[in-house]
Design a protein around this motif. Structure first.
Motif, PDB file in Angstrom:
ATOM      1  N   LYS A   1      44.985  49.503  46.747  1.00 55.55           N
ATOM      2  CA  LYS A   1      44.379  49.942  45.313  1.00 55.55           C
ATOM      3  C   LYS A   1      45.522  49.766  44.232  1.00 55.55           C
ATOM      4  O   LYS A   1      45.269  49.887  42.923  1.00 55.55           O
ATOM      5  N   ASP A   2      46.876  49.570  44.524  1.00 57.51           N
ATOM      6  CA  ASP A   2      47.952  49.172  43.556  1.00 57.51           C
ATOM      7  C   ASP A   2      48.333  47.748  43.425  1.00 57.51           C
ATOM      8  O   ASP A   2      48.926  47.574  42.644  1.00 57.51           O
TER       9      ASP A   2
ATOM     10  N   ASN B   1      49.699  49.160  49.110  1.00 54.50           N
ATOM     11  CA  ASN B   1      48.502  49.759  48.957  1.00 54.50           C
ATOM     12  C   ASN B   1      47.462  48.950  48.095  1.00 54.50           C
ATOM     13  O   ASN B   1      47.907  48.830  47.011  1.00 54.50           O
TER      14      ASN B   1
ATOM     15  N   SER C   1      42.415  48.139  53.518  1.00 50.12           N
ATOM     16  CA  SER C   1      43.037  49.607  53.090  1.00 50.12           C
ATOM     17  C   SER C   1      44.799  49.569  53.101  1.00 50.12           C
ATOM     18  O   SER C   1      45.251  48.438  53.404  1.00 50.12           O
TER      19      SER C   1
END
Ligand code: ADP
Ligand code: MG
Length: 140
Positions: A96-97, A94, A110
């Motif tokens: 985001k991580d 991900n 994404s």
């Protein structure tokens, strides 16, 4: 440490944004050498076979749809502990991580359109390389 090989895919979100070179530059700067590379359009059957390990996961259908939504670049990478070196420069699944400076941290859109695939073990690397390449296509 030994010089080993791993398998990489530059995914359709990256080819669509013309990032093949940007991704490859990050791989090379991480000490990996591209010893085989080809741009292909995967068939549905090919993508389903490649991701068969994930077929029970809820995102399997969308993942296959995504992987055949445009061309990909399949590559064999060589270097010291290539599988782990590639996983390190890829970053977390991900974005985001994913850490800054990793391919996914810098470029992914994404959790699905996350720019690159990389083998997760030496054993799977050998299986995945053989799925897309003949020995004669790999020139170290
Ligand atoms: P990785 O690519 O980091 O090895 P996985 O093997 O767990 O990650 O998943 C394979 C691919 O499936 C991911 O790269 C991503 O494109 C997609 N994927 C993973 N988890 C999800 C999710 N929760 N939703 C949608 N797609 C996902
Ligand atoms: Mg995986």
């Amino acid at each position: 440490m030994a010089v080993t090989r791993t398998f990489s895919i530059i995914k359709p979100d990256a080819t669509r944004r013309n990032l093949t070179g940007a991704v490859t530059k990050m791989l090379e700067e991480a000490g990996l050498r591209v010893v085989a590379s080809k741009r292909i359009q995967m068939s549905r059957e090919q993508a389903e076979g490649f991701y068969a390990v994930h077929k029970e996961r809820p995102f399997f259908g969308e993942l296959v749809d995504f992987m055949i939504s445009g061309p990909v670049v399949v590559q064999v990478l060589e270097g010291e502990n290539a599988m782990q070196a590639n996983r390190d420069i890829m970053g977390a699944t991900n974005p985001k991580d994913a850490d800054a400076g990793t391919i996914r941290g810098e470029l992914a859109e994404s959790i699905e359109a996350n720019t690159v695939h990389g083998s997760d073990s030496d054993e799977n690397a050998a299986i995945e390389i053989a799925y897309f390449f003949d020995d004669a296509e790999i020139v170290g």
